[in-house]
Each structure stands twice: as structure tokens, then as C-alpha cells.
Motif scaffolding. Sequence first.
Motif, PDB file in Angstrom:
ATOM      1  N   UNK A  93       0.879  -0.998  -0.128  1.00  0.00           N
ATOM      2  CA  UNK A  93      -0.092   0.041   0.208  1.00  0.00           C
ATOM      3  C   UNK A  93       1.030   1.416   0.042  1.00  0.00           C
ATOM      4  N   UNK A  94       1.025   1.914  -1.172  1.00  0.00           N
ATOM      5  CA  UNK A  94       1.695   3.191  -1.254  1.00  0.00           C
ATOM      6  C   UNK A  94       1.299   4.257  -0.373  1.00  0.00           C
ATOM      7  N   UNK A  95      -0.323   4.707  -0.613  1.00  0.00           N
ATOM      8  CA  UNK A  95      -0.979   5.362   0.361  1.00  0.00           C
ATOM      9  C   UNK A  95      -2.338   4.460   0.721  1.00  0.00           C
ATOM     10  N   UNK A  96      -3.226   5.168   1.705  1.00  0.00           N
ATOM     11  CA  UNK A  96      -4.323   4.337   1.684  1.00  0.00           C
ATOM     12  C   UNK A  96      -5.252   4.032   0.596  1.00  0.00           C
ATOM     13  N   UNK A  97      -5.089   4.914  -0.349  1.00  0.00           N
ATOM     14  CA  UNK A  97      -5.833   4.708  -1.807  1.00  0.00           C
ATOM     15  C   UNK A  97      -5.243   4.132  -2.847  1.00  0.00           C
ATOM     16  N   UNK A  98      -3.691   4.055  -2.978  1.00  0.00           N
ATOM     17  CA  UNK A  98      -3.072   3.406  -3.817  1.00  0.00           C
ATOM     18  C   UNK A  98      -2.290   2.267  -3.500  1.00  0.00           C
ATOM     19  N   UNK A  99      -2.427   1.208  -4.439  1.00  0.00           N
ATOM     20  CA  UNK A  99      -1.812   0.018  -4.094  1.00  0.00           C
ATOM     21  C   UNK A  99      -0.860  -0.673  -5.102  1.00  0.00           C
ATOM     22  N   UNK A 100       0.145  -1.188  -4.748  1.00  0.00           N
ATOM     23  CA  UNK A 100       1.028  -1.904  -5.754  1.00  0.00           C
ATOM     24  C   UNK A 100       1.165  -3.381  -5.703  1.00  0.00           C
ATOM     25  N   UNK A 101       0.833  -4.110  -6.828  1.00  0.00           N
ATOM     26  CA  UNK A 101       0.812  -5.398  -6.963  1.00  0.00           C
ATOM     27  C   UNK A 101       1.825  -5.985  -7.854  1.00  0.00           C
ATOM     28  N   UNK A 102       2.468  -7.024  -7.371  1.00  0.00           N
ATOM     29  CA  UNK A 102       3.636  -7.445  -8.097  1.00  0.00           C
ATOM     30  C   UNK A 102       3.237  -8.936  -8.430  1.00  0.00           C
ATOM     31  N   UNK A 103       3.258  -9.484  -9.614  1.00  0.00           N
ATOM     32  CA  UNK A 103       2.956 -10.702 -10.191  1.00  0.00           C
ATOM     33  C   UNK A 103       4.072 -11.290 -11.063  1.00  0.00           C
ATOM     34  N   UNK A 104       4.292 -12.757 -10.964  1.00  0.00           N
ATOM     35  CA  UNK A 104       4.875 -13.336 -11.893  1.00  0.00           C
ATOM     36  C   UNK A 104       3.867 -14.080 -12.989  1.00  0.00           C
ATOM     37  N   UNK A 105       4.151 -13.788 -13.948  1.00  0.00           N
ATOM     38  CA  UNK A 105       3.090 -13.965 -15.070  1.00  0.00           C
ATOM     39  C   UNK A 105       3.712 -14.803 -16.565  1.00  0.00           C
ATOM     40  N   UNK A 106       3.187 -15.509 -17.080  1.00  0.00           N
ATOM     41  CA  UNK A 106       3.720 -15.858 -18.403  1.00  0.00           C
ATOM     42  C   UNK A 106       3.437 -14.592 -19.408  1.00  0.00           C
ATOM     43  N   UNK A 107       4.342 -14.470 -20.189  1.00  0.00           N
ATOM     44  CA  UNK A 107       4.498 -13.345 -21.326  1.00  0.00           C
ATOM     45  C   UNK A 107       3.312 -13.887 -22.314  1.00  0.00           C
ATOM     46  N   UNK A 108       3.129 -14.922 -22.698  1.00  0.00           N
ATOM     47  CA  UNK A 108       2.071 -15.443 -23.491  1.00  0.00           C
ATOM     48  C   UNK A 108       0.555 -14.822 -23.094  1.00  0.00           C
ATOM     49  N   UNK A 109       0.481 -14.931 -21.910  1.00  0.00           N
ATOM     50  CA  UNK A 109      -1.009 -14.405 -21.564  1.00  0.00           C
ATOM     51  C   UNK A 109      -1.122 -13.029 -21.526  1.00  0.00           C
ATOM     52  N   UNK A 110      -0.193 -12.273 -21.565  1.00  0.00           N
ATOM     53  CA  UNK A 110      -0.432 -10.583 -21.603  1.00  0.00           C
ATOM     54  C   UNK A 110      -0.488 -10.025 -23.205  1.00  0.00           C
ATOM     55  N   UNK A 111       0.100 -10.892 -24.099  1.00  0.00           N
ATOM     56  CA  UNK A 111       0.411 -10.261 -25.556  1.00  0.00           C
ATOM     57  C   UNK A 111      -1.084  -9.715 -26.276  1.00  0.00           C
ATOM     58  N   UNK A 112      -2.103 -10.499 -25.812  1.00  0.00           N
ATOM     59  CA  UNK A 112      -3.303 -10.563 -26.494  1.00  0.00           C
ATOM     60  C   UNK A 112      -4.144  -9.344 -25.969  1.00  0.00           C
ATOM     61  N   UNK A 113      -4.894  -9.582 -24.966  1.00  0.00           N
ATOM     62  CA  UNK A 113      -5.921  -8.751 -24.561  1.00  0.00           C
ATOM     63  C   UNK A 113      -6.013  -8.267 -22.961  1.00  0.00           C
ATOM     64  N   UNK A 114      -4.788  -8.510 -22.555  1.00  0.00           N
ATOM     65  CA  UNK A 114      -4.522  -8.340 -20.960  1.00  0.00           C
ATOM     66  C   UNK A 114      -4.612  -6.993 -20.529  1.00  0.00           C
ATOM     67  N   UNK A 115      -3.908  -5.947 -21.340  1.00  0.00           N
ATOM     68  CA  UNK A 115      -3.956  -4.588 -21.057  1.00  0.00           C
ATOM     69  C   UNK A 115      -5.437  -3.941 -21.094  1.00  0.00           C
ATOM     70  N   UNK A 116      -6.033  -4.366 -22.237  1.00  0.00           N
ATOM     71  CA  UNK A 116      -7.493  -3.806 -22.311  1.00  0.00           C
ATOM     72  C   UNK A 116      -8.266  -4.336 -21.266  1.00  0.00           C
TER      73      UNK A 116
END
Length: 262
Positions: free
Chosen positions: A123-146
Motif C-alpha cells: 500500500x503506497x498510500x491508503x488509496x493506492x496499491x502496488x501489486x507484483x505478479x510473476x506471469x507468463x508472457x503469452x498471457x499478456x500479449x493479446x488482451x490483458x492490457x485492455x
Amino acid sequence: MEKLQLNDASLVFFPESSAALGFGFRCGFLGMLHLEIIQERLEREFDMTVITTVPNVSYKAYTKKDPVNFISVNNPSDLPDPSMLDRVEEPYIKASIITKSDFVGNVMSLCIEKRGEITNQTYLTPERVELNFDMPLAEIVFDFYDRLKTVSKGYASFDYAPIGMRTSKLVKVDILLNGNQVDALSALIHADNAYGIGKKICEKLRQLIPRQQFDIPIQAAIGAKIISRETIKALRKDVTAKCYGGDISRKRKLLEKQKKGK
């Protein structure tokens, strides 16, 4: 492509051929937006019709005969026979997502759905959170960002860095049309997601492929095992065309005769 590369150094391409699509190029992009820009420029500046396949990443395959040296798999058709395969490694990334605390649950559900493993939550502030994940690259190249922007109502920011290769349980899903394998539709997918994705592809193809004078079976298969099937029914003669009005029982009788194959 060479003309485009003169003013866009980040574009990388190699010649490639496919049994279904013929000769073409395997291209490397910075992301989905970069792909769309290149496609738009080819259509607008060079008046070319471009067919793009589903984005994928490169894998490393190790055989039982030689478990030390890897075979680079850029295309599902490059994957060795399953009986000779020892293991397959895929590229992983360390993803850092900063979002409002209201959307932590939605973002975590999305990342876990994409085979992500949470490593840290700050928790950077009470309102903002930073999450860290280990993920396969194949899962984010298509529609993850959208989808990330959708579940966070546009508030989440996303950054990632590669962390190397990891062994994964990947299978090759083949699509068969009328019994013939279409290599352009094959994909390397994690075993847990193979059934769902195979079923979706078959349903989508059933909507897109026009009907013919004969039945067309659409099948998704892992090796020799069929995991999903849809059938495009053959076009039938309009036997009720000669009936102008009249009793519905007459039309029903003609349709019943047709159903019996008479």
C-alpha cells in the motif's frame, strides 16, 4: 516491410510459409498498438490487404533424447512429437500494477485467471496499491492490457520486465476442418485452458464459415484426442417454396419428408 523498417527500427520480420496462408512474414512488435499501426500503414500507404494471425511468443522445447540443448519453437508446427518431448519452457515476466485500492480484488482475479502468481502487495498510500505478479508472457500479449483497464475503470498502470524461462505444462491444440488440419489455427496453450479455448474457437468458426452443400465438422484436438466439435449443417433445398399460403400442416408434412431424407 523493408521500407517500413527504414523509419521504424523496432519492427523485426523473418520470411515464413504456411500450408493454409502461403508465404508471409513472422514479425516482432513492441505491443498490440504497434501491430495495429503497422497493419494500418501497410493498408493505407502501400494499398495491401493484410491477414494477421493470433500473436504468440517463442518457447523452448527439450527432447528426451537431448534434454540439454533446446529447440526454439516460434510456431506450433515446430513443436516435436509429444512422445519425444521432455519439457517445454515459456518466457515469464515480473508484472508491476499500481491501482486504486477499490479495484484490488478485480485486478487480482484477472491476473490469477491469466496464470499469474502474486509475489508482493504494497500500500503506497491508503488509496493506492502496488501489486507484483510473476506471469507468463503469452498471457499478456493479446488482451490483458485492455481487460486490466476495463476492470480498474482506467485507473491501473502496468509495467513489466522479463525474468527468464520456466517449465510449463503446454499442449498443442490443432483445429481440423472437414478432417484436415489447418496449421494456421494451431496454438500452444496451457493444459488447464485447452478445453475452454478449443471450444470457443470451434464455436466462432461455426459462425464465420459459410454453409456448403455438405456437412463441415470443425474439431479441436490435442494429438489424437478430440476435445471439442461443432458441425456446420449442409444447405437444404427450400421444399416449402411452392406453398403459397394454405394450411401449415402441408408445409410441416413437406419438412418432415425432407428430414427423413425423401
